[in-house]
Structures are given as structure tokens and as C-alpha cells.
Scaffold this active site. Structure first.
Site, short mmCIF file in Angstrom:
data_model
loop_
_atom_site.label_atom_id
_atom_site.label_comp_id
_atom_site.label_asym_id
_atom_site.label_seq_id
_atom_site.Cartn_x
_atom_site.Cartn_y
_atom_site.Cartn_z
N THR A 177 0.88 -1.17 0.00
CA THR A 177 0.00 0.00 0.00
C THR A 177 0.91 1.22 0.00
O THR A 177 2.06 1.11 0.41
CB THR A 177 -0.86 0.03 1.30
OG1 THR A 177 -1.48 -1.23 1.47
CG2 THR A 177 -1.93 1.10 1.27
N VAL A 206 -12.47 -5.51 -1.44
CA VAL A 206 -12.07 -4.16 -1.06
C VAL A 206 -11.44 -4.22 0.33
O VAL A 206 -12.01 -4.84 1.24
CB VAL A 206 -13.27 -3.19 -1.07
CG1 VAL A 206 -12.86 -1.82 -0.55
CG2 VAL A 206 -13.85 -3.07 -2.48
N GLY A 207 -10.28 -3.61 0.48
CA GLY A 207 -9.60 -3.62 1.77
C GLY A 207 -9.84 -2.36 2.57
O GLY A 207 -10.86 -1.69 2.43
N ASP A 208 -8.88 -2.03 3.43
CA ASP A 208 -9.06 -0.91 4.36
C ASP A 208 -8.67 0.44 3.77
O ASP A 208 -9.07 1.47 4.30
CB ASP A 208 -8.22 -1.14 5.62
CG ASP A 208 -6.73 -1.11 5.31
OD1 ASP A 208 -6.31 -1.83 4.39
OD2 ASP A 208 -5.99 -0.37 5.96
N THR A 228 -0.89 0.22 6.53
CA THR A 228 -0.51 -0.78 5.53
C THR A 228 -0.44 -2.15 6.21
O THR A 228 0.05 -2.27 7.33
CB THR A 228 0.85 -0.45 4.87
OG1 THR A 228 1.31 -1.60 4.14
CG2 THR A 228 1.91 -0.06 5.88
N GLY A 229 -0.96 -3.16 5.51
CA GLY A 229 -0.98 -4.50 6.07
C GLY A 229 -2.23 -5.23 5.63
O GLY A 229 -2.84 -4.87 4.63
N LYS A 230 -2.64 -6.23 6.37
CA LYS A 230 -3.82 -7.02 6.02
C LYS A 230 -5.07 -6.20 6.30
O LYS A 230 -5.48 -6.02 7.44
CB LYS A 230 -3.80 -8.32 6.82
CG LYS A 230 -4.99 -9.24 6.61
CD LYS A 230 -5.01 -9.87 5.24
CE LYS A 230 -6.06 -10.99 5.20
NZ LYS A 230 -6.54 -11.28 3.86
N GLY A 231 -5.70 -5.70 5.23
CA GLY A 231 -6.77 -4.72 5.35
C GLY A 231 -7.96 -5.16 6.16
O GLY A 231 -8.58 -4.34 6.87
#
Length: 317
Positions: A177, A206-208, A228-231
């Protein structure tokens, strides 16, 4: 007395192991981080707004092959790119976001255009692509975003899926990200985030990054944050809002608040990182992975960039 200005960026905590790229490629990535910081800082130092600064900084990273946003974005399971982005103005709490877009060259600029329009806050898919075209923003074919490195990432994730080792994939194989946070001379905060999601993600996921309060949040007097990371976990923990709330309601300083938020993710073995700036211009860039593309400008105008533990001075802004 002149008021402080501040700018920090990240290019994702999905940083490759040092051995995976040549020294020339690492130098290129650091140069792109420095270019991003200079683009944002030139706006702030001329008295421009935090919103314009974070947009400018993120656009540079969206145009770089080294980060998972815009050009160089991850492929989804169907071998296409679906991009997400958002931006937020801490002065007014105005925000704009786009998700699952396929044709917008710089999704962060579409998010800003939507924010300026005022309503709706979030547009997805073809509707967002059409909106961007109507706004006169650059639109491209989906293949514009493709790079050979991301194609290889997709192949390796497909193989991992077949043999049942997808859970062991590194952050670098999966995620990535870009984001920016800023404080301008008027004392206003802003944040922006943009991503291609994770490699081999389901179509339509769709992520965060486009979710206000999760991957992106800015509120004057508190902080601006981009994650940033696993949304999915950033959404569950409302990371951006949680950080701002710890500052507002518990009175925690920024470093302590961000440590608490990241600590909760770390306890659940979730790879994550963020950049944040508070109302005084204090900057933090914590992460719990092998590395995180990141950078900031100190008050004297010196650009700092890093990929792993070592921070490099990249000269004046």
C-alpha cells in the site's frame, strides 16, 4: 513564530527481503520515496494545504513500479488490477474514496475529486472509473498497471494456493500500500492511502485503504494516519480512528498510541505498519514486518527514507 509543517509517507510494509532486489533497484525505490516527499514538501513549504500535499506525495508513488498502487499494482485472481484509494481533510472531516477501479491512472486524485464534490463519499467499480473520466482525470487501459514482478507474484501465489501454503506467503508476496500524512502551516492535518490490494485477491475484494477510519483517517487536533498490512484487520480494529481516539480520549502521545494500536495487531500475528503525524508535527512510522518503505522530512527540510532498519538521509527537500 512560524507554525510547524510535517510530512511522512509509506510505500507499504510488504517490503521484500534485501536479497530479492539488486542494490540498483533498492536505490531506485529510495529515490522514488524521496521524490514523493519532495513533491509533498514543496506544497507545504509554499504554504499549501495538507490535502494537496498528501495527494501529490501519493501520486508519485502511484506512478512508480516499486509500490503496490497504480503502476505496479498487484493482480487479482483473474489477472486484473482493481485499485482502491482515499483521502481525508482533518479540518472539515471531508473525505473521498474509490474502490475496485480499473482505469484511473491516479486513484488518489479521483478520491480527492470526489471529496471536493462532497457527496457521495465512496464510489466503486465502473461508476468510479466513469466519474474520473467525467472529471477529466487520466484514464488508462487496465494493462497500464502491470509489471513483470507482479505477474511473478501472482504465479507464486497461485502455486501456493494449489499446494496449501498461501498462509506462509510473505507480506511482500501478498500486500502493499502507499500512503501519506501531513500537517500544514495553518495547523490542518490530512491523510491519503492508495493500493492495488493483495496478490490473487478475489475479484471485487475491497480492503481498508478506501475505508475512512480504518486505513485512512485525519482529524485536526488529533492526528492523521495511513496504514498498511492485512486490510481486513485494519477494518475490524478501525485502526485510524482508534489511534485518533487514544490521543483524544486517553491523552496518549502519538508514539504511545500508535504502539498500542500496532501492538494489538502484532499480538494476533498480523503484519502491519503505519505512518502518522499529530497536531504538533510529531511523526511516527512503526511496523512489525521485516521492513516498510517509509520516509519523512524533518523540520529543517531534510529528507529521510528507509526500506528496512537503516534510515538514509536523501538530502534537502
Amino acid at each position: 513564530m512560524t507554525k510547524p509543517i510535517a510530512l511522512a509517507i509509506h510505500g507499504g510494509c510488504g517490503t521484500l527481503p534485501k536479497s530479492e532486489m539488486s542494490e540498483a533497484e533498492w536505490a531506485e525505490a529510495r529515490a522514488d520515496l524521496a521524490a514523493s516527499l519532495r513533491a509533498g514538501w514543496s506544497i507545504l513549504s509554499a504554504g499549501g494545504s495538507a490535502v494537496d500535499a498528501v495527494e501529490a506525495a501519493v501520486r508519485v508513488m502511484e506512478d512508480s513500479a516499486h509500490f503496490n498502487a497504480g503502476y505496479g499494482a498487484a493482480f487479482n485472481a483473474e489477472g486484473e488490477h482493481e485499485l482502491d484509494a482515499s483521502i481525508m481533510d482533518g479540518a472539515t472531516l471531508a473525505a473521498g474514496a474509490v474502490a475496485a477501479v480499473k482505469r484511473i491512472r491516479n486513484p488518489v486524485s479521483a478520491a480527492k475529486a470526489l471529496m471536493l464534490r462532497g457527496d457521495p463519499l465512496l464510489l466503486v467499480g465502473p461508476a468510479a472509473d466513469t466519474f474520473a473520466a467525467h472529471e477529466g482525470l487520466d484514464t488508462v487501459e487496465n494493462g497500464h498497471f502491470s509489471t513483470e514482478r507482479r505477474r511473478k507474484n501472482l504465479s507464486s501465489m497461485k502455486i501456493r494456493e494449489l499446494v496449501g501454503t498461501a498462509g506462509e506467503a510473505s507480506e511482500a508476496e501478498k500486500h502493499g500500500t502507499v500512503g501519506a500524512v501531513a500537517l500544514d502551516a495553518a495547523g490542518h492535518l490530512a491523510a491519503a492511502t492508495s493500493t492495488g490490494g493483495y496478490t490473487n485477491k478475489p475479484v471485487g475484494r475491497v480492503g481498508d485503504s478506501p475505508i475512512i477510519g480504518a486505513g485512512t483517517y485525519a482529524r485536526d487536533g488529533r492526528c492523521a494516519v495511513s496504514g498498511t498490512g492485512k486490510g481486513e484487520y485494519f477494518i475490524r480494529y478501525c485502526v485510524g480512528h482508534e489511534l485518533a481516539s487514544l490521543i483524544a480520549y486517553k491523552g496518549l502521545p502519538l508514539a504511545e498510541a500508535s504502539g498500542a494500536v500496532l501492538g494489538e495487531l502484532t499480538a494476533h500475528k498480523i503484519g502491519a505498519g503505519l505512518v502518522a503525524v499529530d497536531a504538533d508535527g510529531t511523526i511516527v512510522a512503526p511496523y512489525n514486518t521485516d521492513g516498510m518503505y517509509r520516509g519523512w522530512v524533518t523540520p529543517d527540510g531534510t529528507v529521510h527514507v528507509a526500506t528496512h532498519a537503516d534510515v538514509e538521509i536523501a538530502g534537502p527537500a
